[in-house]
Design an enzyme around this catalytic site. Sequence first.
Site, PDB file in Angstrom:
ATOM      1  N   CYS A 123    -126.509 -14.581  10.309  1.00 44.10           N
ATOM      2  CA  CYS A 123    -126.033 -15.969  10.387  1.00 44.10           C
ATOM      3  C   CYS A 123    -125.452 -16.351  11.747  1.00 44.10           C
ATOM      4  O   CYS A 123    -125.870 -17.368  12.325  1.00 44.10           O
ATOM      5  CB  CYS A 123    -125.012 -16.259   9.294  1.00 44.10           C
ATOM      6  SG  CYS A 123    -125.075 -15.198   7.857  1.00 44.10           S
ATOM      7  N   ARG A 146    -125.492  -2.145   7.310  1.00 46.97           N
ATOM      8  CA  ARG A 146    -124.285  -2.249   6.493  1.00 46.97           C
ATOM      9  C   ARG A 146    -123.867  -0.860   6.061  1.00 46.97           C
ATOM     10  O   ARG A 146    -124.701  -0.037   5.711  1.00 46.97           O
ATOM     11  CB  ARG A 146    -124.540  -3.127   5.261  1.00 46.97           C
ATOM     12  CG  ARG A 146    -124.843  -4.554   5.643  1.00 46.97           C
ATOM     13  CD  ARG A 146    -125.047  -5.439   4.440  1.00 46.97           C
ATOM     14  NE  ARG A 146    -125.517  -6.754   4.882  1.00 46.97           N
ATOM     15  CZ  ARG A 146    -125.927  -7.710   4.063  1.00 46.97           C
ATOM     16  NH1 ARG A 146    -125.913  -7.500   2.760  1.00 46.97           N
ATOM     17  NH2 ARG A 146    -126.342  -8.871   4.532  1.00 46.97           N
ATOM     18  N   GLN A 190    -133.766  -8.212   6.619  1.00 47.00           N
ATOM     19  CA  GLN A 190    -133.687  -9.387   5.747  1.00 47.00           C
ATOM     20  C   GLN A 190    -134.730 -10.388   6.199  1.00 47.00           C
ATOM     21  O   GLN A 190    -134.888 -10.614   7.394  1.00 47.00           O
ATOM     22  CB  GLN A 190    -132.323 -10.050   5.884  1.00 47.00           C
ATOM     23  CG  GLN A 190    -131.238  -9.455   5.036  1.00 47.00           C
ATOM     24  CD  GLN A 190    -129.971 -10.280   5.181  1.00 47.00           C
ATOM     25  OE1 GLN A 190    -129.521 -10.569   6.279  1.00 47.00           O
ATOM     26  NE2 GLN A 190    -129.401 -10.673   4.061  1.00 47.00           N
ATOM     27  N   ASP A 222    -134.532 -13.501   6.560  1.00 47.57           N
ATOM     28  CA  ASP A 222    -133.374 -14.375   6.513  1.00 47.57           C
ATOM     29  C   ASP A 222    -133.718 -15.727   7.115  1.00 47.57           C
ATOM     30  O   ASP A 222    -134.514 -15.801   8.053  1.00 47.57           O
ATOM     31  CB  ASP A 222    -132.263 -13.715   7.348  1.00 47.57           C
ATOM     32  CG  ASP A 222    -130.890 -14.094   6.855  1.00 47.57           C
ATOM     33  OD1 ASP A 222    -130.804 -14.892   5.916  1.00 47.57           O
ATOM     34  OD2 ASP A 222    -129.916 -13.585   7.431  1.00 47.57           O
ATOM     35  N   HIS A 282    -131.722 -19.710   7.998  1.00 45.32           N
ATOM     36  CA  HIS A 282    -130.574 -20.604   7.906  1.00 45.32           C
ATOM     37  C   HIS A 282    -131.052 -22.010   8.193  1.00 45.32           C
ATOM     38  O   HIS A 282    -131.765 -22.239   9.156  1.00 45.32           O
ATOM     39  CB  HIS A 282    -129.487 -20.160   8.874  1.00 45.32           C
ATOM     40  CG  HIS A 282    -128.920 -18.832   8.507  1.00 45.32           C
ATOM     41  ND1 HIS A 282    -129.410 -17.658   9.008  1.00 45.32           N
ATOM     42  CD2 HIS A 282    -127.957 -18.491   7.616  1.00 45.32           C
ATOM     43  CE1 HIS A 282    -128.752 -16.645   8.469  1.00 45.32           C
ATOM     44  NE2 HIS A 282    -127.865 -17.120   7.615  1.00 45.32           N
ATOM     45  N   LYS A 337    -124.060 -20.456  -5.039  1.00 44.55           N
ATOM     46  CA  LYS A 337    -125.380 -19.895  -4.712  1.00 44.55           C
ATOM     47  C   LYS A 337    -126.281 -19.840  -5.935  1.00 44.55           C
ATOM     48  O   LYS A 337    -125.805 -19.844  -7.072  1.00 44.55           O
ATOM     49  CB  LYS A 337    -125.232 -18.493  -4.122  1.00 44.55           C
ATOM     50  CG  LYS A 337    -124.559 -17.523  -5.061  1.00 44.55           C
ATOM     51  CD  LYS A 337    -124.604 -16.099  -4.518  1.00 44.55           C
ATOM     52  CE  LYS A 337    -123.960 -15.139  -5.509  1.00 44.55           C
ATOM     53  NZ  LYS A 337    -124.195 -13.745  -5.227  1.00 44.55           N
ATOM     54  N   HIS A 349    -127.968 -20.642   3.589  1.00 46.12           N
ATOM     55  CA  HIS A 349    -128.485 -19.290   3.870  1.00 46.12           C
ATOM     56  C   HIS A 349    -129.504 -18.997   2.791  1.00 46.12           C
ATOM     57  O   HIS A 349    -129.225 -19.240   1.621  1.00 46.12           O
ATOM     58  CB  HIS A 349    -127.434 -18.200   3.715  1.00 46.12           C
ATOM     59  CG  HIS A 349    -126.143 -18.410   4.416  1.00 46.12           C
ATOM     60  ND1 HIS A 349    -125.720 -17.596   5.426  1.00 46.12           N
ATOM     61  CD2 HIS A 349    -125.155 -19.321   4.234  1.00 46.12           C
ATOM     62  CE1 HIS A 349    -124.530 -17.986   5.829  1.00 46.12           C
ATOM     63  NE2 HIS A 349    -124.158 -19.028   5.127  1.00 46.12           N
TER      64      HIS A 349
HETATM   65 ZN   LIG Z   1    -126.633 -16.077   6.405  1.00 48.86          ZN
END
Ligand SMILES: [Zn+2]
Length: 674
Positions: free
Chosen positions: A365, A394, A412, A414, A416, A499, A545
């Site tokens: 992010c 992580r 990910q 991912d 945004h 979410k 996200h």
């Molecule tokens: Zn994010």
Amino acid sequence: MIRIELPDGSVREVAQGTTPHDVAMSISPRLAAAVVVARIRPLTPKPVAATTDDEAASEQAMYGAAAAGGERLVDLNAPLTEDVALELLKENDAAALKVVRHSAAHVMATAILELFPETKLGHGPATDAGFFYDVYREVPFTEADLAAIEARMAEVVKRDEPFLRAEESREQGLTDYAAQGDFMKVHFIERFTQPGEMISLYKNGSFTDFCRGPHVPSTGRVKAFKVMSIAGAYWLGDEKNQQLQRIYGTAFFNPKDLEAHFKHLEEIKARDHRVLGKQLDLFSIQEVAGAGLIFWHPKGGLIRKTMEDWMRDDCIRRGYQMVYTPHIMRRELWKISGHEENYGENMYPPMELDDAEYRLKPMNCPGHILIYKNTPRSYRDLPQRYAELGNVYRYERSGTMHGLLRVRGFTQDDAHIFCTPQQIEDEIAGCIDFAEAVLKTFGFAEFKVELSTWDPADKKFIGRAEKWDGAVGSLTKVLDRKGIPYRIIPGEAAFYGPKIDIKLVDVLGRMWQLSTVQFDWNLPARFDLEYKGEDGEMHQPVMVHRALFGSVERFFGVLIEHYAGAFPLWLAPVQVGLVPISSDKHLDYARSVKAKLEAAGLRVELDERNEKMNAKIREFTLQKVPFVLILGDKEAATESVSVRTRGLGDQGSVTLEAFLERAQQTLASRSVEL
Ligand SMILES: [Zn+2]
Ligand SMILES: [Zn+2]
């Protein structure tokens, strides 16, 4: 007299002390025989403490007397003493199955004490898959002991001993258990009951257990069970304490369900992605490099490339822009983003370089935010949708890693989205469409949707009520508009916003949490993000996200298990295996077939080894290759191929052209059938 309200809404006036069994008998003796346990809800409810699902709560539920005021399960022979709504639970009820399983734990304890009277008992609850009993005995139980326990359980069941409830004073219970050296029962009584209270005991035959119940009416109702395994555990989780033995078992309503359960377990074992990953040479995890870090081998890498290509192309088609951000960034940035404060324990420690401290990224992010922030934005630029297949790291405790499913480094898919508040519903709807497309493309027909909202009483949730209500309202509206059924889970939102989680259901009916779409007004505020509105003023954008595979590694693990390694043609690392019948006579033809298929974009492997034809076919079959083509004199003379299709066997000869056309069609449609 008391009032009993039945599920059909009818109300009966009965004498105080009437049991659920009496009520069932008054309806029909057949019903009474089929009922397992009863659920009651006082018609004048009293406040009860909420319980969660962890082990402490399950102990509380088993031994504590607190829950008497609320909805609860009771024995069929429990006297009813107040006005209640009464449900008679039969074998189709999940709660009834748990009661059977817990009763089976009593049956197991009975058998253990009959065979090994020196054993001391701890905690014996039902679980989602069966039951266990923690016991203490100096000598470890052997496999033969477990078999003997199971055999004795069958006798206890055959004796059909009623489970009888009795009460005695807490002080009496403590004295008795202390005298027997049952330190665990003493602990449970002390922890879960109050001085002056009565405690409940359940007796079947000569065995008595401290337990709140409920149970099935008699041991004979435990009709299908198995003692499964044994594991070590320290008393109260402290290694300075006694080493307990946890004996696992499972129980079902009938032998058919038990058998189906074992078949299911075998299926799960046969599909284990760690085993298939090795067998098909897809990936490895190597001690020398560290736990939870994945090496993608060429075949796994090819599947990953195919997944990623599809994802990138579809992102671009749907108006996303692909970006790339660094793997390590200054510690200062993680302070601004709040990760250091709120997520620090999941991050790797800082690295000190000459100019500053840096940390590995656990999320993408902040990187995407810096790209947004680097240019002044106007409302005309929104939405900005940034997508990245971003590697994140992580920290997971050692010993908690599990193949591809739980790792320390992963990718990910991912994205945004930065948008105006007015755009949020369309953006969320777009994310859900995209998530559905991912699941469908990769062969998952069924999924479940959960909407996690906040708990106004919980201080961890930031932002005002109107923001939360507005955001939850938008998400609900989108789901309702699309006609997607969903479950609301209060208190499970991220601290910065609500979410939507999408859980796919695999071929074995297992649920996997993969896709997530999250609403966020925290990070835009932390980074002072803005855009110039139509009114010429500066405004703060909203951020979404979203990750659809979730983690590429985890999604791959689920794919391996879902397909048991037999990937659909478009994902298969080797799509066509070529077997020349004679490795010298037919090799030239085989090579020309290979060249033609490869020129058409197929992934082909030619087995040139000097081996028997059947051995080569077998090898390709073990590798789960979708098509195997056998090439001999006849095929060479007619420019044809003899086709063996995975799962279908010999399909006869077709011209090379016809085969190619069919394979290309299957490929282009990304069919999951083959
Ligand atoms: Zn994010
Ligand atoms: Zn019990």
